[in-house]
Design a protein around this motif. Structure first.
Motif, mmCIF file in Angstrom:
data_model
loop_
_atom_site.group_PDB
_atom_site.id
_atom_site.type_symbol
_atom_site.label_atom_id
_atom_site.label_comp_id
_atom_site.label_asym_id
_atom_site.label_seq_id
_atom_site.Cartn_x
_atom_site.Cartn_y
_atom_site.Cartn_z
ATOM 1 N N SER A 154 65.842 62.990 47.912
ATOM 2 C CA SER A 154 64.508 62.388 48.527
ATOM 3 C C SER A 154 63.874 63.679 49.484
ATOM 4 C CB SER A 154 64.875 61.127 49.450
ATOM 5 O OG SER A 154 65.407 61.399 50.573
ATOM 6 N N GLY A 155 62.499 63.534 49.921
ATOM 7 C CA GLY A 155 61.961 64.457 50.841
ATOM 8 C C GLY A 155 62.970 64.616 52.174
ATOM 9 N N GLY A 156 63.571 63.693 52.750
ATOM 10 C CA GLY A 156 64.355 64.176 53.831
ATOM 11 C C GLY A 156 65.468 64.621 53.645
ATOM 12 N N THR A 180 58.412 67.229 60.396
ATOM 13 C CA THR A 180 58.241 65.934 59.743
ATOM 14 C C THR A 180 57.065 65.508 59.390
ATOM 15 O OG1 THR A 180 57.917 65.094 62.067
ATOM 16 C CG2 THR A 180 60.155 65.387 61.688
ATOM 17 N N ALA A 181 56.076 66.280 59.295
ATOM 18 C CA ALA A 181 54.765 66.073 58.875
ATOM 19 C C ALA A 181 54.670 65.460 57.601
ATOM 20 C CB ALA A 181 53.757 67.331 58.998
ATOM 21 N N ALA A 182 55.469 65.788 56.704
ATOM 22 C CA ALA A 182 55.202 65.225 55.441
ATOM 23 C C ALA A 182 56.116 64.134 54.989
ATOM 24 C CB ALA A 182 55.363 66.431 54.108
ATOM 25 N N LEU A 183 56.848 63.540 56.047
ATOM 26 C CA LEU A 183 57.994 62.618 55.583
ATOM 27 C C LEU A 183 57.465 61.050 56.205
ATOM 28 C CD1 LEU A 183 60.903 64.470 57.010
ATOM 29 C CD2 LEU A 183 60.261 64.372 54.480
ATOM 30 N N GLY A 184 58.240 59.977 55.460
ATOM 31 C CA GLY A 184 58.276 58.974 55.760
ATOM 32 C C GLY A 184 58.794 58.441 57.231
ATOM 33 N N VAL A 185 58.794 57.268 57.536
ATOM 34 C CA VAL A 185 59.149 56.775 59.211
ATOM 35 C C VAL A 185 60.725 57.187 59.072
ATOM 36 C CG1 VAL A 185 59.609 55.225 60.526
ATOM 37 C CG2 VAL A 185 57.297 54.994 59.259
ATOM 38 N N LYS A 186 61.487 56.592 58.090
ATOM 39 C CA LYS A 186 62.707 56.378 58.011
ATOM 40 C C LYS A 186 63.300 57.876 58.029
ATOM 41 C CE LYS A 186 66.742 54.661 55.672
ATOM 42 N NZ LYS A 186 67.153 54.638 54.196
ATOM 43 N N GLU A 187 62.700 58.594 57.098
ATOM 44 C CA GLU A 187 63.322 60.215 56.905
ATOM 45 C C GLU A 187 63.007 60.947 58.035
ATOM 46 O OE1 GLU A 187 62.497 61.429 52.758
ATOM 47 O OE2 GLU A 187 64.355 60.539 53.091
ATOM 48 N N PHE A 189 62.765 59.872 61.230
ATOM 49 C CA PHE A 189 63.802 59.704 62.015
ATOM 50 C C PHE A 189 65.171 60.531 61.842
ATOM 51 C CE2 PHE A 189 67.561 56.994 63.462
ATOM 52 C CZ PHE A 189 67.279 56.840 64.821
ATOM 53 N N GLN A 190 65.528 60.575 60.237
ATOM 54 C CA GLN A 190 66.669 61.038 60.244
ATOM 55 C C GLN A 190 66.482 62.711 60.536
ATOM 56 O OE1 GLN A 190 66.953 59.924 56.258
ATOM 57 N NE2 GLN A 190 68.296 58.311 56.359
ATOM 58 N N VAL A 191 65.628 63.248 60.104
ATOM 59 C CA VAL A 191 65.376 64.549 60.293
ATOM 60 C C VAL A 191 65.251 65.056 61.627
ATOM 61 C CG1 VAL A 191 63.991 66.780 59.720
ATOM 62 C CG2 VAL A 191 64.291 64.988 57.887
ATOM 63 N N LEU A 192 64.846 64.135 62.701
ATOM 64 C CA LEU A 192 64.840 64.382 63.943
ATOM 65 C C LEU A 192 66.138 64.408 64.646
ATOM 66 C CD1 LEU A 192 61.683 62.221 65.245
ATOM 67 C CD2 LEU A 192 61.874 64.915 65.420
ATOM 68 N N HIS A 193 67.103 63.610 64.093
ATOM 69 C CA HIS A 193 68.324 63.270 64.612
ATOM 70 C C HIS A 193 68.941 64.572 64.408
ATOM 71 C CE1 HIS A 193 71.817 61.207 65.563
ATOM 72 N NE2 HIS A 193 72.299 61.499 64.451
ATOM 73 N N LEU A 194 68.756 65.005 62.945
ATOM 74 C CA LEU A 194 69.313 66.267 62.562
ATOM 75 C C LEU A 194 69.115 67.534 63.601
ATOM 76 C CD1 LEU A 194 71.137 67.906 60.444
ATOM 77 C CD2 LEU A 194 69.278 67.878 59.032
ATOM 78 N N LEU A 213 53.456 63.789 69.906
ATOM 79 C CA LEU A 213 54.224 63.944 71.083
ATOM 80 C C LEU A 213 55.428 63.072 71.306
ATOM 81 C CD1 LEU A 213 51.195 64.111 73.713
ATOM 82 C CD2 LEU A 213 52.678 65.931 72.864
ATOM 83 N N GLU A 214 55.425 62.020 70.455
ATOM 84 C CA GLU A 214 56.534 61.130 70.469
ATOM 85 C C GLU A 214 57.824 61.845 69.992
ATOM 86 O OE1 GLU A 214 56.819 57.303 71.359
ATOM 87 O OE2 GLU A 214 54.753 57.624 70.609
ATOM 88 N N GLU A 215 57.772 62.624 69.029
ATOM 89 C CA GLU A 215 58.891 63.133 68.727
ATOM 90 C C GLU A 215 59.272 64.397 69.537
ATOM 91 O OE1 GLU A 215 58.025 63.815 64.543
ATOM 92 O OE2 GLU A 215 57.847 66.046 64.984
ATOM 93 N N VAL A 216 58.292 65.059 70.240
ATOM 94 C CA VAL A 216 58.330 66.122 71.145
ATOM 95 C C VAL A 216 59.151 65.492 72.195
ATOM 96 C CG1 VAL A 216 57.306 67.847 72.535
ATOM 97 C CG2 VAL A 216 56.488 67.517 70.231
ATOM 98 N N PHE A 217 58.611 64.528 72.834
ATOM 99 C CA PHE A 217 59.608 63.993 74.004
ATOM 100 C C PHE A 217 60.809 63.471 73.672
ATOM 101 C CE2 PHE A 217 57.092 63.393 77.867
ATOM 102 C CZ PHE A 217 55.833 63.955 77.619
ATOM 103 N N GLU A 218 60.808 63.106 72.486
ATOM 104 C CA GLU A 218 62.345 62.597 72.249
ATOM 105 C C GLU A 218 63.418 63.939 71.970
ATOM 106 O OE1 GLU A 218 62.638 59.909 68.935
ATOM 107 O OE2 GLU A 218 64.778 60.273 68.658
ATOM 108 N N ILE A 219 63.152 65.054 71.488
ATOM 109 C CA ILE A 219 64.127 65.941 71.414
ATOM 110 C C ILE A 219 63.929 67.215 72.036
ATOM 111 C CG2 ILE A 219 64.710 65.189 68.968
ATOM 112 C CD1 ILE A 219 63.057 67.258 68.007
ATOM 113 N N VAL A 220 63.069 67.684 72.852
ATOM 114 C CA VAL A 220 62.841 69.138 73.409
ATOM 115 C C VAL A 220 63.518 68.971 74.904
ATOM 116 C CG1 VAL A 220 60.968 69.777 71.979
ATOM 117 C CG2 VAL A 220 60.498 68.962 74.239
ATOM 118 N N ASP A 221 63.718 70.101 75.391
ATOM 119 C CA ASP A 221 64.139 70.423 76.594
ATOM 120 C C ASP A 221 62.926 70.873 77.423
ATOM 121 O OD1 ASP A 221 66.798 69.961 76.116
ATOM 122 O OD2 ASP A 221 66.866 72.061 75.515
#
Lengths: 253, 317
Positions: A154-156, A180-187, A189-194, A213-221
């Motif tokens: 799969s894409g992820g 993550t631009a080309a991925l589905g919701v679940k994927e 999430f997985q890639v961000l986690h990675l 911004l959602e994902e930026v806030f979640e992972i960056v310092d």
């Protein structure tokens, strides 16, 4: 975390395309073990900045220092060899779809072993498969077989393989352009986690360019905001709200 | 899942399975088909095309066409025969032939990689130009009566085996091993599968592609030597239309025109299948003109199988 020295310093970077000034006197730094999010609207200069870092084109003015040494990238290959590994929007574009996972992870750097007492060298398939498995499991990527072709995943999972390919090289800096631009919701999430794992547990410095911004806030310092080719703000996601960042991106008071 | 894998195995080896079925059927339906002598005929008939198909397959696997193979074959035959007729030693003549092939390949590769021409256009230029050169050198005439030693590769025997069959086997084993076990072979496949990814990953795409075309030229030139030997003559019209046969054989064997997919062993299956079909038509005294129609149907069948195979391995939500 940010006190242990500066890894990358870009100083006074300027770049114009004809009449268009894409970057104006940009100063950008990245520390060891840091994840930086680069945000901004369309045409803000995000991709110009990372393309300069990736060696796609040189800056008109300005210097780049890597670990205190000045570097000049003449081609993407130069940047890659210096340990700056860029994966663009669709990471899977750096994979060969009909080759298996191990072949992709070792693309261009295949391990060989001697045959007939060193007369010939042949591919060391077993060894590459083993190492591919260990890279994948180190970063916690679950893939059922390194012998299956990329198209069957799969894409992820493809993105994960692309990341594993980058990791085997032990990059000094990982640059992710809209990962993550080309991925589905679940994927997504997985890639961000990675990515988070890679930054936090493996300690790989990461620059991530994103619209989300959602994902930026979640992972960056640290968040760096670009507007009209200039850095208009830097902040820690724990000290600002999304609204404030949006305000910086669009400009005005 | 099990069933899916079994189906994939069948599709992966479809050519050889079809050959087995075809041979079994004809053992009953076609008199004189299932004899050693006839198998020998089929293999001899396969040899020249088979050698050309190795080169064509290398190009296709790297994601490129090579239209020039048949012209290279003719030029090589003409040059070599002229050389021996003019008193040059046979090894020297063979050297000239092989060099001519590599030069054509080098020209193809350079036009594609350094000038940025599309492979189809680049090899169309050499396809026409090299045929023209072969015709021009001998003014369209055929050279007859070559020395026996020169004809060894096309008409000689090693023990009870014709040299052509031995060559076919040796060359296929050799190039199959190169493709599967060496770094170069892996790079040929990778360049065909995703050229951009190969380049970013540090593979020297120029070198891989130019080498592939040089090998293709070398093999075509060698096929010219075999053909001149078999026919004890050299004509500038040797191999006319052979490029389409070579591509058909490769495609029937499952080599993808998009590059990166397929194996030489299957391409050999394509060659043997095409030869067997024309052999059977021959034995039944069917007009050879129908062979084109049958070949077209075979290609259609092969690409249908191919798309089925793709669907089987692709990830689906």
């Amino acid at each position: 975390m940010k006190s242990d020295g500066i890894l990358l310093k870009m100083e006074g970077i300027c770049k114009s395309f004809g009449e268009v000034r894409a970057l104006e006197n940009v100063h950008f730094t990245l520390s060891h073990h840091e994840i930086v999010g680069l945000v901004g609207g369309n045409g803000a200069g995000k991709s110009t900045l990372i393309k300069i870092l990736a060696g796609v084109f040189p800056p008109d003015r300005g210097r780049i220092y890597l670990e205190g040494r000045e570097v000049h990238f003449k081609s993407p290959r130069d940047a890659y060899e210096q340990g700056i590994y860029t994966v663009h929007q669709k990471m899977e574009e750096i994979l060969a779809p009909h080759h298996d996972v191990a072949a992709n992870i070792f693309m261009g750097e295949e391990i060989t072993k001697p045959l007939f007492g060193g007369l010939l060298r042949v591919l060391a398939r077993r060894e590459m498969e083993k190492e591919a498995e260990s890279v994948l499991s180190r970063v916690g990527i679950t893939i059922d077989s390194v012998r299956r072709p990329i198209v069957s995943y799969s894409g992820g999972q493809r993105q994960a393989v692309a990341l594993a390919k980058a990791l085997r090289k032990k990059p000094k800096i990982l640059v992710l352009d809209e990962p993550t631009a080309a991925l589905g919701v679940k994927e997504k999430f997985q890639v961000l986690h990675l990515i988070k794992r890679l930054g936090k547990e493996e300690g790989i410095p990461i620059i991530i360019v994103s619209h989300n911004l959602e994902e930026v806030f979640e992972i960056v310092d640290r968040i760096v905001v670009l507007r009209n080719g200039q850095i208009v703000g830097e902040c820690s996601p724990s000290l600002v709200t999304k609204e404030q960042v949006v305000q910086m991106i669009v400009g005005g008071e | 899942m099990r069933k899916r894998e079994f189906l994939k195995f069948l599709l992966d080896n479809s050519v050889w399975i079809i050959i087995v079925v075809f041979f079994t059927l004809n053992a009953f339906l076609t008199p004189k088909f299932f004899t050693l002598l006839n198998f020998r005929n089929i293999l001899i008939h396969s040899s020249i095309l088979g050698i050309v198909v190795i080169g064509e397959s290398l190009c296709l696997l790297s994601g490129h066409f090579d239209l020039s193979v048949e012209s290279t074959l003719a030029l090589s035959a003409v040059l070599g025969s002229m050389a021996v007729k003019n008193g040059l030693s046979i090894p020297l003549a063979i050297g000239i032939m092989l060099m001519s092939g590599m030069l054509v390949g080098f020209a193809n590769g350079t036009l594609i990689r350094k000038l940025g021409l599309n492979a189809f256009v680049a090899t169309l230029i050499t396809y026409i130009g090299i045929r023209g050169t072969a015709l021009g050198i001998v003014e369209g005439k055929t050279i007859w009566n070559l020395p026996a030693a020169f004809c060894f590769f096309g008409a000689g025997n090693i023990g009870i085996l014709p040299v052509q069959i031995v060559l076919l086997a040796v060359l296929y084993l050799l190039f199959h091993a190169v493709l599967i076990y060496t770094k170069f072979g892996r790079h040929v496949y990778l360049v065909g599968d995703n050229q951009l990814a190969a380049r970013i990953s540090g593979i020297n795409v120029d070198r891989v592609v130019i080498t592939v075309f040089m090998l293709s030229g070398l093999l075509s030139a060698f096929a010219g030597l075999v053909m001149a030997g078999r026919l004890n003559s050299a004509s500038p019209l040797f191999g006319t239309g052979m490029v389409f046969e070579a591509m058909s054989a490769a495609i029937i064997g499952g080599i993808s025109l998009r590059g990166g997919i397929g194996s030489l062993f299957m391409a050999l299956g394509g060659v043997v299948l095409l030869s067997s079909i024309s052999n059977v038509l021959n034995l039944h005294a069917v007009s050879p003109y129908w062979i084109q129609t049958i070949r077209a149907l075979m290609i259609l069948f092969a690409v249908t199988l191919d798309s089925l195979k793709r669907r089987l391995v692709r990830y689906e939500e």
